[in-house]
Scaffold this active site. Structure first.
Site, PDB file in Angstrom:
ATOM      1  N   GLY A  79       0.799  -1.232   0.000  1.00 42.03           N
ATOM      2  CA  GLY A  79       0.000   0.000   0.000  1.00 42.03           C
ATOM      3  C   GLY A  79       0.827   1.276   0.000  1.00 42.03           C
TER       4      GLY A  79
ATOM      5  N   LYS B 190      -6.619  11.307   6.146  1.00 44.55           N
ATOM      6  CA  LYS B 190      -8.057  11.614   6.041  1.00 44.55           C
ATOM      7  C   LYS B 190      -8.822  11.063   7.235  1.00 44.55           C
ATOM      8  CE  LYS B 190      -6.472  13.448   3.108  1.00 44.55           C
ATOM      9  NZ  LYS B 190      -5.172  13.458   2.433  1.00 44.55           N
TER      10      LYS B 190
ATOM     11  N   VAL C 199       8.046  20.003   4.347  1.00 43.60           N
ATOM     12  CA  VAL C 199       8.502  20.976   3.345  1.00 43.60           C
ATOM     13  C   VAL C 199       8.702  20.325   1.977  1.00 43.60           C
ATOM     14  CG1 VAL C 199       9.591  22.524   5.013  1.00 43.60           C
ATOM     15  CG2 VAL C 199      10.902  20.620   4.053  1.00 43.60           C
TER      16      VAL C 199
ATOM     17  N   HIS D 136     -31.335  18.333  -7.136  1.00 43.86           N
ATOM     18  CA  HIS D 136     -31.556  19.430  -6.189  1.00 43.86           C
ATOM     19  C   HIS D 136     -32.086  18.873  -4.876  1.00 43.86           C
ATOM     20  CE1 HIS D 136     -32.693  23.387  -4.706  1.00 43.86           C
ATOM     21  NE2 HIS D 136     -33.861  22.864  -4.351  1.00 43.86           N
TER      22      HIS D 136
HETATM   23  C1  LIG Z   1       0.694  12.772   4.733  1.00 45.38           C
HETATM   24  C2  LIG Z   1       0.441  12.524   3.265  1.00 45.38           C
HETATM   25  C3  LIG Z   1      -0.840  12.669   2.766  1.00 45.38           C
HETATM   26  C4  LIG Z   1      -1.098  12.429   1.420  1.00 45.38           C
HETATM   27  N1  LIG Z   1      -2.367  12.602   0.968  1.00 45.38           N
HETATM   28  C5  LIG Z   1      -2.642  12.371  -0.338  1.00 45.38           C
HETATM   29  C6  LIG Z   1      -3.965  12.502  -0.827  1.00 45.38           C
HETATM   30  O1  LIG Z   1      -4.887  12.846  -0.093  1.00 45.38           O
HETATM   31  N2  LIG Z   1      -4.192  12.229  -2.126  1.00 45.38           N
HETATM   32  C7  LIG Z   1      -3.181  11.846  -2.980  1.00 45.38           C
HETATM   33  O2  LIG Z   1      -3.445  11.615  -4.160  1.00 45.38           O
HETATM   34  N3  LIG Z   1      -1.914  11.713  -2.541  1.00 45.38           N
HETATM   35  C8  LIG Z   1      -1.625  11.959  -1.242  1.00 45.38           C
HETATM   36  N4  LIG Z   1      -0.344  11.801  -0.786  1.00 45.38           N
HETATM   37  C9  LIG Z   1       0.711  11.405  -1.760  1.00 45.38           C
HETATM   38  C10 LIG Z   1       0.670   9.903  -2.029  1.00 45.38           C
HETATM   39  O3  LIG Z   1       0.812   9.212  -0.811  1.00 45.38           O
HETATM   40  C11 LIG Z   1       1.785   9.518  -2.998  1.00 45.38           C
HETATM   41  O4  LIG Z   1       1.674  10.302  -4.162  1.00 45.38           O
HETATM   42  C12 LIG Z   1       1.695   8.047  -3.372  1.00 45.38           C
HETATM   43  O5  LIG Z   1       1.820   7.216  -2.242  1.00 45.38           O
HETATM   44  C13 LIG Z   1       2.796   7.701  -4.380  1.00 45.38           C
HETATM   45  O6  LIG Z   1       2.693   6.359  -4.739  1.00 45.38           O
HETATM   46  P1  LIG Z   1       3.972   5.545  -5.251  1.00 45.38           P
HETATM   47  O7  LIG Z   1       3.478   4.185  -5.590  1.00 45.38           O
HETATM   48  O8  LIG Z   1       4.668   6.331  -6.293  1.00 45.38           O
HETATM   49  O9  LIG Z   1       4.975   5.499  -4.028  1.00 45.38           O
HETATM   50  P2  LIG Z   1       4.851   5.083  -2.491  1.00 45.38           P
HETATM   51  O10 LIG Z   1       3.477   5.154  -1.995  1.00 45.38           O
HETATM   52  O11 LIG Z   1       5.895   5.902  -1.813  1.00 45.38           O
HETATM   53  O12 LIG Z   1       5.273   3.552  -2.497  1.00 45.38           O
HETATM   54  C14 LIG Z   1       6.568   3.157  -2.826  1.00 45.38           C
HETATM   55  C15 LIG Z   1       6.824   1.795  -2.234  1.00 45.38           C
HETATM   56  O13 LIG Z   1       8.076   1.321  -2.709  1.00 45.38           O
HETATM   57  C16 LIG Z   1       8.772   0.683  -1.650  1.00 45.38           C
HETATM   58  N5  LIG Z   1      10.207   0.720  -1.982  1.00 45.38           N
HETATM   59  C17 LIG Z   1      11.017   1.799  -2.088  1.00 45.38           C
HETATM   60  N6  LIG Z   1      12.253   1.436  -2.459  1.00 45.38           N
HETATM   61  C18 LIG Z   1      12.232   0.090  -2.587  1.00 45.38           C
HETATM   62  C19 LIG Z   1      13.217  -0.884  -2.951  1.00 45.38           C
HETATM   63  N7  LIG Z   1      14.459  -0.537  -3.283  1.00 45.38           N
HETATM   64  N8  LIG Z   1      12.853  -2.182  -2.966  1.00 45.38           N
HETATM   65  C20 LIG Z   1      11.577  -2.560  -2.644  1.00 45.38           C
HETATM   66  N9  LIG Z   1      10.625  -1.673  -2.295  1.00 45.38           N
HETATM   67  C21 LIG Z   1      10.945  -0.373  -2.275  1.00 45.38           C
HETATM   68  C22 LIG Z   1       8.395   1.513  -0.426  1.00 45.38           C
HETATM   69  O14 LIG Z   1       8.574   0.766   0.769  1.00 45.38           O
HETATM   70  C23 LIG Z   1       6.921   1.825  -0.714  1.00 45.38           C
HETATM   71  O15 LIG Z   1       6.050   0.864  -0.161  1.00 45.38           O
HETATM   72  C24 LIG Z   1      -0.047  12.024   0.555  1.00 45.38           C
HETATM   73  C25 LIG Z   1       1.259  11.866   1.065  1.00 45.38           C
HETATM   74  C26 LIG Z   1       1.499  12.120   2.394  1.00 45.38           C
HETATM   75  C27 LIG Z   1       2.893  11.943   2.928  1.00 45.38           C
END
Ligand SMILES: Cc1cc2nc3c(=O)[nH]c(=O)nc-3n(C[C@H](O)[C@H](O)[C@H](O)COP(=O)(O)OP(=O)(O)OC[C@H]3O[C@@H](n4cnc5c(N)ncnc54)[C@H](O)[C@@H]3O)c2cc1C
Length: 475
Positions: A42, A54, A279, A454
């Site tokens: 996830g 959320k 940030v 509505h």
């Molecule tokens: C507090 C917060 C609130 C957010 N709210 C929203 C929102 O409301 N709506 C929205 O659209 N987005 C939101 N986001 C952004 C959203 O979480 C990210 O855009 C999204 O998770 C990106 O998905 P991803 O699959 O690219 O990466 P990630 O979710 O970062 O998943 C990457 C995965 O890769 C794994 N990984 C990394 N390197 C390796 C490796 N070398 N080998 C094996 N596994 C590895 C990690 O452990 C991780 O599980 C929020 C982010 C934060 C921090």
């Protein structure tokens, strides 16, 4: 197990990008392996991002409703909160439930999930180092996999700033989501969407919150008149927003953290229970062996991709937070499906015109397509049509009349919809209709001629469309 295992489609990371790519690739008949280094699936979104944030925001709203419903003639007694129970609910009933759902989906699609850290060795091989119990499938140290196709979906991590090492009472967004108690004083450094959302959640739960933002405004990605609606609510809740503030250092003792910051050359301090630094985030591309491949990155460490997610190496794809564009889960979902499809030979491509962005502030803000300013910067002449929630019966009956819907259309008789913004109740859901309209190339008349139920919060969309075509009704 042989020294080198041959696999078809391999995906690194089981976040929104990785797990959706795995499901789609399996649906398209590919044999799929996912390598995930953490013990859960996830990614950031389900575990420490979109979903738990959320949940906490919702808890804050419930607390506020319980604290004061006098507008509706309802007398309530001062509510109390057992925050450990809130945190337990968030983890067990929300996060764990959603992640186990993803795990089940991966299993149903016969996706092999290896718990381990993947490091690339070349354009066709990677090594997996086991990172935990053999939960899904054995992943011995040193397992080498030769892949036909690879999708990199390793996501991003929070940026640390000098003077604010994540430790103790100085936390990143993950720490901010998992605080053991509701802070009396909470300092948030960075008023982007993550900082603003969590600042609102804790203010609703009873904290006094100060946001220190380095630029002249919080939420710089949203229009100024939208941000003004949020700032009005923040003022009501007693949230202090200090802009053009540079955070300098933090000093901790057993019970507090003192944050020093500078505005216009003058230093000031705040003593708080916790300080959360939000940030920005940086892509997880610096530690995955990219230097052993021909995959090209930008100077910000993002992987360069084409509209199907191909990197500079034809059989390696990249999706999600590690590629250019907004770092949002739904963008990762979409790129995941495109990349899995591209491996199967589909022609679908990503098109960034209609990526909605939402901030779950009070009230919510959402945008899709072009804003008026972006259109101007591109030299496109546009008209705008704005309808206030104050003129919408549903918003007024909810006692949430602040905000508006704005359509940005071409400045001609076609009124083609180029973008839309919503700030107000239900903005996060309302933007979906506008995303469909922008992506489908609809014009204002198409929306005006669509009967909206509505009394609902969706009507301001139709009302704004009526304004756009010159026939306003309730304004
Ligand atoms: C507090 C917060 C609130 C957010 N709210 C929203 C929102 O409301 N709506 C929205 O659209 N987005 C939101 N986001 C952004 C959203 O979480 C990210 O855009 C999204 O998770 C990106 O998905 P991803 O699959 O690219 O990466 P990630 O979710 O970062 O998943 C990457 C995965 O890769 C794994 N990984 C990394 N390197 C390796 C490796 N070398 N080998 C094996 N596994 C590895 C990690 O452990 C991780 O599980 C929020 C982010 C934060 C921090």
């Amino acid at each position: 197990m042989s020294d080198v295992e041959k696999r078809d489609t391999v995906i690194i990371g089981a976040g929104p990008g990785g797990y959706v790519a795995a499901i789609r690739a399996a649906e398209l008949g590919q044999s799929v392996t996912v390598i995930e280094k953490s013990e859960t699936v996830g990614g950031v979104c389900l575990n420490v991002g979109c979903v738990p944030s959320k949940a906490l925001i919702n808890a804050g709203h419930r607390f506020q409703e319980a604290a004061d419903a006098s507008t509706f003639g309802i007398t309530t007694q001062a509510p109390s909160i057992d925050f450990s129970k809130t945190q337990e609910w968030k983890q067990k009933k929300v996060v764990d439930r959603m992640t186990s759902g993803v795990r089940m989906l991966l299993k149903k699609h016969k996706v092999d999930v290896i718990q381990g850290e993947a490091v690339l060795d070349s354009d066709t091989k990677l090594r997996v180092v086991s990172t935990g119990p053999k939960q899904f499938m054995s992943a011995d140290d040193g397992l080498t996999i030769e892949f036909k196709n690879l999708i990199i979906a390793t996501g991003s991590r929070p940026v640390e700033i000098p003077g604010f090492k994540f430790d103790g009472r100085v936390v990143d967004s993950t720490g901010g989501l998992n605080l053991p108690e509701i802070p009396k004083e909470f300092v948030v450094i960075g008023g982007g969407y993550v900082g603003t959302e969590l600042a609102g959640a804790y203010a609703n739960l009873g904290s006094h919150v100060t946001i220190l933002e380095g630029t002249p405004s919080i939420l710089p990605n949203f229009d100024k008149d939208m941000v003004a609606v949020v700032l009005k609510q923040m003022k009501k809740k007693g949230i202090d927003v200090v802009t053009s503030a540079m955070a300098k250092k933090s000093v901790q003792d057993d019970n507090s953290v003192t944050v020093t910051y500078e505005v216009d050359g003058k230093e000031a301090t705040i003593k708080a229970d916790y300080c959360m630094v939000t940030v920005g985030r940086k892509p997880n591309t610096d530690d995955i062996g990219l230097e052993m491949t021909d995959v090209k990155t930008t100077d910000r460490g993002l992987i360069e991709v084409d509209t199907q997610g191909h990197t500079s190496v034809p059989n390696i794809y990249a999706i999600g937070d590690i590629v250019p564009g907004p770092a949002l889960a739904h963008k990762a979902f979409f790129e995941a499906k495109t990349a899995a499809g591209a491996i199967a030979g589909n022609k679908t491509a990503n098109d960034w015109v209609g990526v909605p962005a939402v901030c779950f502030a009070d009230p919510e803000l959402a945008t899709v397509g072009l804003t008026q300013t972006e259109a101007k910067d591109k030299g496109i002449e546009v008209s705008t049509a704005k309808f206030p929630f104050a003129g919408n019966a549903r918003a007024v009956s909810l006692d949430e009349p602040d905000g508006f819907v704005r359509l940005v259309t071409t400045k001609d008789d076609n009124h083609n919809l180029l973008g839309a913004q919503v700030v107000g109740p239900g903005a996060s859901d309302l933007i979906a209709e506008l995303s469909l309209a922008v992506n489908s190339g609809m014009n204002a008349e198409d929306i005006a001629l669509t009967i909206h139920p509505h009394p609902t919060l969706s009507e301001p969309i139709q009302e704004a469309a009526d304004i756009a075509i010159g026939f306003p009704t309730h304004i």
